[in-house]
Design a protein around this motif. Structure first.
Motif, PDB file in Angstrom:
ATOM      1  N   MET A   1      17.672  25.553  16.521  1.00  0.00           N
ATOM      2  CA  MET A   1      18.003  25.065  15.190  1.00  0.00           C
ATOM      3  C   MET A   1      18.886  23.820  15.290  1.00  0.00           C
ATOM      4  O   MET A   1      19.369  23.474  16.361  1.00  0.00           O
ATOM      5  N   GLY A   2      19.100  23.191  14.150  1.00  0.00           N
ATOM      6  CA  GLY A   2      19.854  21.949  14.122  1.00  0.00           C
ATOM      7  C   GLY A   2      21.256  22.080  14.694  1.00  0.00           C
ATOM      8  O   GLY A   2      21.815  21.130  15.239  1.00  0.00           O
ATOM      9  N   ASP A   3      21.861  23.284  14.578  1.00  0.00           N
ATOM     10  CA  ASP A   3      23.221  23.454  15.092  1.00  0.00           C
ATOM     11  C   ASP A   3      23.228  23.825  16.566  1.00  0.00           C
ATOM     12  O   ASP A   3      24.264  24.147  17.124  1.00  0.00           O
ATOM     13  N   GLY A   4      22.044  23.799  17.191  1.00  0.00           N
ATOM     14  CA  GLY A   4      21.992  24.082  18.618  1.00  0.00           C
ATOM     15  C   GLY A   4      21.765  25.550  18.943  1.00  0.00           C
ATOM     16  O   GLY A   4      21.519  25.883  20.097  1.00  0.00           O
ATOM     17  N   SER A   5      21.847  26.447  17.961  1.00  0.00           N
ATOM     18  CA  SER A   5      21.620  27.860  18.262  1.00  0.00           C
ATOM     19  C   SER A   5      20.151  28.081  18.586  1.00  0.00           C
ATOM     20  O   SER A   5      19.278  27.482  17.967  1.00  0.00           O
TER      21      SER A   5
ATOM     22  N   GLY B   1      26.988   7.004   9.525  1.00  0.00           N
ATOM     23  CA  GLY B   1      27.521   6.747   8.211  1.00  0.00           C
ATOM     24  C   GLY B   1      28.314   7.816   7.502  1.00  0.00           C
ATOM     25  O   GLY B   1      28.715   7.602   6.377  1.00  0.00           O
ATOM     26  N   PHE B   2      28.591   8.987   8.065  1.00  0.00           N
ATOM     27  CA  PHE B   2      29.393   9.914   7.281  1.00  0.00           C
ATOM     28  C   PHE B   2      30.819   9.413   7.228  1.00  0.00           C
ATOM     29  O   PHE B   2      31.465   9.225   8.249  1.00  0.00           O
ATOM     30  N   PRO B   3      31.331   9.133   6.045  1.00  0.00           N
ATOM     31  CA  PRO B   3      32.569   8.371   5.951  1.00  0.00           C
ATOM     32  C   PRO B   3      33.816   9.220   6.153  1.00  0.00           C
ATOM     33  O   PRO B   3      34.663   9.292   5.276  1.00  0.00           O
ATOM     34  N   ALA B   4      33.907   9.906   7.292  1.00  0.00           N
ATOM     35  CA  ALA B   4      35.125  10.648   7.573  1.00  0.00           C
ATOM     36  C   ALA B   4      36.274   9.656   7.709  1.00  0.00           C
ATOM     37  O   ALA B   4      37.406   9.937   7.368  1.00  0.00           O
TER      38      ALA B   4
ATOM     39  N   GLY C   1      29.448  16.346  16.920  1.00  0.00           N
ATOM     40  CA  GLY C   1      27.991  16.410  17.043  1.00  0.00           C
ATOM     41  C   GLY C   1      27.489  17.674  16.373  1.00  0.00           C
ATOM     42  O   GLY C   1      28.278  18.556  16.053  1.00  0.00           O
ATOM     43  N   PRO C   2      26.187  17.738  16.157  1.00  0.00           N
ATOM     44  CA  PRO C   2      25.629  18.899  15.446  1.00  0.00           C
ATOM     45  C   PRO C   2      25.919  20.217  16.159  1.00  0.00           C
ATOM     46  O   PRO C   2      26.044  21.251  15.515  1.00  0.00           O
ATOM     47  N   GLN C   3      26.058  20.191  17.484  1.00  0.00           N
ATOM     48  CA  GLN C   3      26.286  21.433  18.219  1.00  0.00           C
ATOM     49  C   GLN C   3      27.584  22.109  17.797  1.00  0.00           C
ATOM     50  O   GLN C   3      27.719  23.320  17.912  1.00  0.00           O
ATOM     51  N   VAL C   4      28.567  21.316  17.379  1.00  0.00           N
ATOM     52  CA  VAL C   4      29.829  21.920  16.946  1.00  0.00           C
ATOM     53  C   VAL C   4      30.008  21.764  15.437  1.00  0.00           C
ATOM     54  O   VAL C   4      31.103  21.938  14.907  1.00  0.00           O
ATOM     55  N   GLN C   5      28.943  21.460  14.765  1.00  0.00           N
ATOM     56  CA  GLN C   5      28.959  21.276  13.314  1.00  0.00           C
ATOM     57  C   GLN C   5      30.055  20.311  12.863  1.00  0.00           C
ATOM     58  O   GLN C   5      30.727  20.552  11.884  1.00  0.00           O
TER      59      GLN C   5
ATOM     60  N   LEU D   1      30.524  16.200  12.266  1.00  0.00           N
ATOM     61  CA  LEU D   1      29.905  14.886  12.317  1.00  0.00           C
ATOM     62  C   LEU D   1      30.821  13.921  13.052  1.00  0.00           C
ATOM     63  O   LEU D   1      32.042  14.027  12.988  1.00  0.00           O
ATOM     64  N   CYS D   2      30.203  12.996  13.768  1.00  0.00           N
ATOM     65  CA  CYS D   2      30.999  12.041  14.524  1.00  0.00           C
ATOM     66  C   CYS D   2      31.460  10.921  13.609  1.00  0.00           C
ATOM     67  O   CYS D   2      30.698  10.429  12.784  1.00  0.00           O
ATOM     68  N   LYS D   3      32.682  10.549  13.769  1.00  0.00           N
ATOM     69  CA  LYS D   3      33.184   9.424  12.991  1.00  0.00           C
ATOM     70  C   LYS D   3      32.344   8.193  13.290  1.00  0.00           C
ATOM     71  O   LYS D   3      32.099   7.898  14.452  1.00  0.00           O
TER      72      LYS D   3
END
Ligand SMILES: *[C@@H]1O[C@H](CO)[C@@H](O)[C@H](O)[C@H]1NC(C)=O
Ligand SMILES: *[C@@H]1O[C@H](CO)[C@@H](O)[C@H](O)[C@H]1NC(C)=O
Ligand SMILES: *[C@@H]1O[C@H](CO)[C@@H](O)[C@H](O)[C@H]1NC(C)=O
Ligand SMILES: *[C@@H]1O[C@H](CO)[C@@H](O)[C@H](O)[C@H]1NC(C)=O
Ligand SMILES: *[C@@H]1O[C@H](CO)[C@@H](O)[C@H](O)[C@H]1NC(C)=O
Length: 600
Positions: free
Chosen positions: A331-335, A214-217, A202-206, A208-210
């Protein structure tokens, strides 16, 4: 058989009789049940006895004043084994459960969800297994949740996001997996709340979730062996030949599209990235909007920062200081950051203003709030600071609900000491030296460890006209101002020392410098202290809510405060001398004890 049953019924009746007529309260019974679950081999809890009327005198337990219900269970660092009994759910007025740094195993009982008044839950550093119970989402008063360093598995229940008052969360170093839910407050915590888990994404840990968005990890068709996302795994087992073909074509197209976007993103980031590598580099936008970051302290693109700043609204307001409104920026990363919107400022050229801000932005110390950037919109000036989770000392001392646990004596000493460190740094180690000019409890911010961070240093000089200052300071500030400052309007290091002395008195007494109890007699906090001192009643100054006060340090710290508020500025000690004296008070009696209680 009949007789047996009769005996059994008799025992039951007797035991319920005894507990209702002369026995222990229900909370006490629940604690005894807990004790049976804990492996108290060292007999630390030997005074937890069923012969007492209530558990309020038991070690490491404290009660609410009026109803003798248990308010605090404080059992950290005791090497207790065993498990946490579900009977905890009967102690429904519990505010603080601290059983961290033990050797507990078993699961976290879902019954904890019954303790809806809970403010702080510390289970850190045990061997707790199983999942995080969804029921924790019922603890709507929870401010601190520390489950780090256990063996918890499974995914994070979205219900945690509903804990609207949560300000500190640590789920680090467990075996948690799956997507970090985006619900509610869960979006506002950064990677330090989640580090060291098996497979969180998730964005909090930078990360992306499989399979999500759609991010093709993992390319389609590849068997996804991720335990954490069972529904998706089910689909990948389910695919048949036709589907595989369709999906891999689709996947390839998607992959190419994403690669293209990724390359665009990288090249853009490279361009912006250059700006961040320089100290205090300015970025001009066409619109008259301008962003300055100090020391590359904001690792985001200027577009992202500006976009997020523009989207701040009333809902993000966390306070209002002397100079304007304060917002929480996530921010997007949760900070999270605190954004101060400046309502008024003296007529200074933007250049001078920015030059002085840059100096403030270059000051780094663990007891000072870090200024990370500055953004000028056509309509507003915004200062971007670190977000300090527990809020101001003023709030913790005076504004909290009376049922909350008051700051204990050691915490107060540490707050005095840390604030003195920050101020001594400003006065003595900075170049140029910085006068704070506005030292007060609402400018001392506390992090989750109650470590103080001094904020707003230098702002008074930056924003307020010298001559007009005394008339424009907000009302809450008056009690802190040195007499000569009120007369001349000229701030000196010695007027800062005076304000710091007042701050110490406030910490000791738990009263605002303009508390009605002495103001109606024409006194301020300093005058009140002087009178008590003259009448040999100085011990009356100590906050009645603060239970663990030790008399030695009270005398020593009041002595320091008295020197700081001396009517003659020349007789006040310098800040590094104040710091030295405080260190003697706080550290010398028994440093190890000091640090033990710090972690409690
Ligand atoms: C608790 O201890 C105090 C002093 O040791 C004693 O006066 C009081 O009666 C005790 N209260 C209970 C409920 O045992
Ligand atoms: C309690 O602790 C002792 C020593 O640490 C251990 O030998 C024993 O097995 C433990 N008992 C339980 C029930 O956990
Ligand atoms: C939850 O609280 C209620 C009300 O105080 C109590 O009756 C009940 O037994 C508690 N439940 C558990 C599981 O402890
Ligand atoms: C946490 O995030 C920050 C950026 O927000 C990054 O610099 C840092 O390396 C991350 N830490 C860990 C342990 O992932
Ligand atoms: C959470 O705990 C881990 C491990 O104990 C620690 O490294 C991390 O800094 C903590 N996070 C926060 C937000 O305090």
């Amino acid at each position: 058989m009949g007789i047996l049953f009769f005996l059994f019924a008799l025992t039951l009746t007797l035991s319920s009789l005894s507990s209702s007529v002369f026995g222990l309260t229900q909370d006490g019974e629940a604690l005894l049940e807990m004790k049976r679950g804990l492996n108290d081999t060292k007999g630390l809890l030997s005074n937890w006895k069923d012969t007492d009327i209530n558990p309020c005198n038991w070690t490491r337990i404290s009660c609410h004043l009026h109803d003798q219900r248990v308010r605090v269970i404080n059992l950290p660092f005791l090497r207790l084994g065993g498990t946490i009994s579900p009977s905890i759910g009967k102690i429904t007025r519990l505010h603080r459960l601290a059983i961290h740094e033990n050797s507990l195993h078993g699961t976290i009982p879902a019954e904890i969800g019954n303790c809806t008044e809970l403010r702080a839950l510390y289970l850190r550093a045990n061997y707790l297994e199983g999942g995080i119970p969804t029921e924790l989402g019922r603890l709507s008063n929870l401010i601190i949740l520390d489950l780090s360093s256990n063996s918890l598995r499974g995914s994070i229940p979205p219900s945690i996001g509903h804990l609207g008052r949560l300000r500190f969360l640590n789920l680090s170093t467990n075996f948690l997996s799956g997507e970090i839910p985006k619900t509610g407050v869960l979006g506002s915590f950064g990677n330090f709340s989640f580090i060291g888990n098996l497979d969180l994404c998730g964005p909090q840990v930078q990360r992306l979730c499989k399979g999500s968005l759609g991010f093709p990890a993992v390319l389609p068709g590849h068997v996804n062996d991720d335990e954490a996302v069972p529904p998706r795994r089910a689909t990948s087992h389910y695919v048949n030949g036709v589907l595989i073909g369709a999906m891999s074509t689709l996947g390839l197209a998607l992959f190419m599209l994403l690669s293209f976007l990724w390359i665009c993103f990288l090249s853009r980031k490279g361009k912006l990235g250059k700006n961040y590598s320089n100290i205090g580099k300015k970025i001009d936008q066409d619109s008259g909007t301008k962003l300055v970051t100090f020391h590359g302290d904001l690792p985001y693109s200027s577009d992202e920062i500006i976009k997020r700043l523009e989207s701040l609204s009333e809902a993000d307001v966390v306070g209002s200081g002397g100079f304007g409104t304060v917002y929480k920026l996530v921010m997007g990363d949760g900070s999270a950051y605190a954004v101060k919107r400046i309502d008024r400022s003296r007529d200074k050229s933007d250049q001078m203003f920015e030059r002085e801000l840059e100096i403030l932005g270059s000051i780094k110390h663990r007891n000072l709030v870090n200024l990370r950037g500055y953004c000028k919109f056509p309509t507003a000036k915004l200062l971007i600071y670190d977000y300090v989770v527990l809020g101001s000392l003023d709030y913790l001392l005076h504004e909290r609900e009376c049922t909350d646990q008051p700051l204990d004596w050691n915490a107060r000493l540490r707050i005095a000491l840390g604030s003195a460190r920050g101020l001594a740094y400003l006065h003595q180690d900075c170049c140029p030296r910085i006068m704070h000019r506005d030292i007060k409890a609402s400018n001392i911010l506390l992090d989750e460890n109650l470590e103080p961070h001094v904020s707003d240093f230098g702002l008074a000089k930056l924003l307020v006209d010298e001559e007009a200052h005394v008339t424009t300071v907000v009302a809450g500030t008056f009690g802190y101002l040195a007499p000569e400052y009120l007369h001349s309007g000229r701030a000196t290091e010695k007027s800062d020392i005076y304000s710091f002395g007042v701050l110490i008195l406030e910490l000791v007494s738990g009263r605002r410098p303009t508390d009605p109890s002495f103001v109606k007699r024409g006194l301020n906090i300093v005058g009140w202290m002087n009178i008590l001192s003259r009448e040999n009643r100085l011990e009356e100054i100590v906050d009645k809510n603060c239970e663990d006060v030790d008399t030695d340090s009270v005398e020593a710290i009041l002595d320091i405060a008295r020197k700081c508020v001396d009517a003659n500025p020349n007789d006040r000690p310098a800040m590094n001398r104040v710091l030295q004296m405080l260190e003697e008070v706080v550290m010398s009696p028994c440093p190890s004890e000091f640090y033990d209680s710090q972690s409690n």
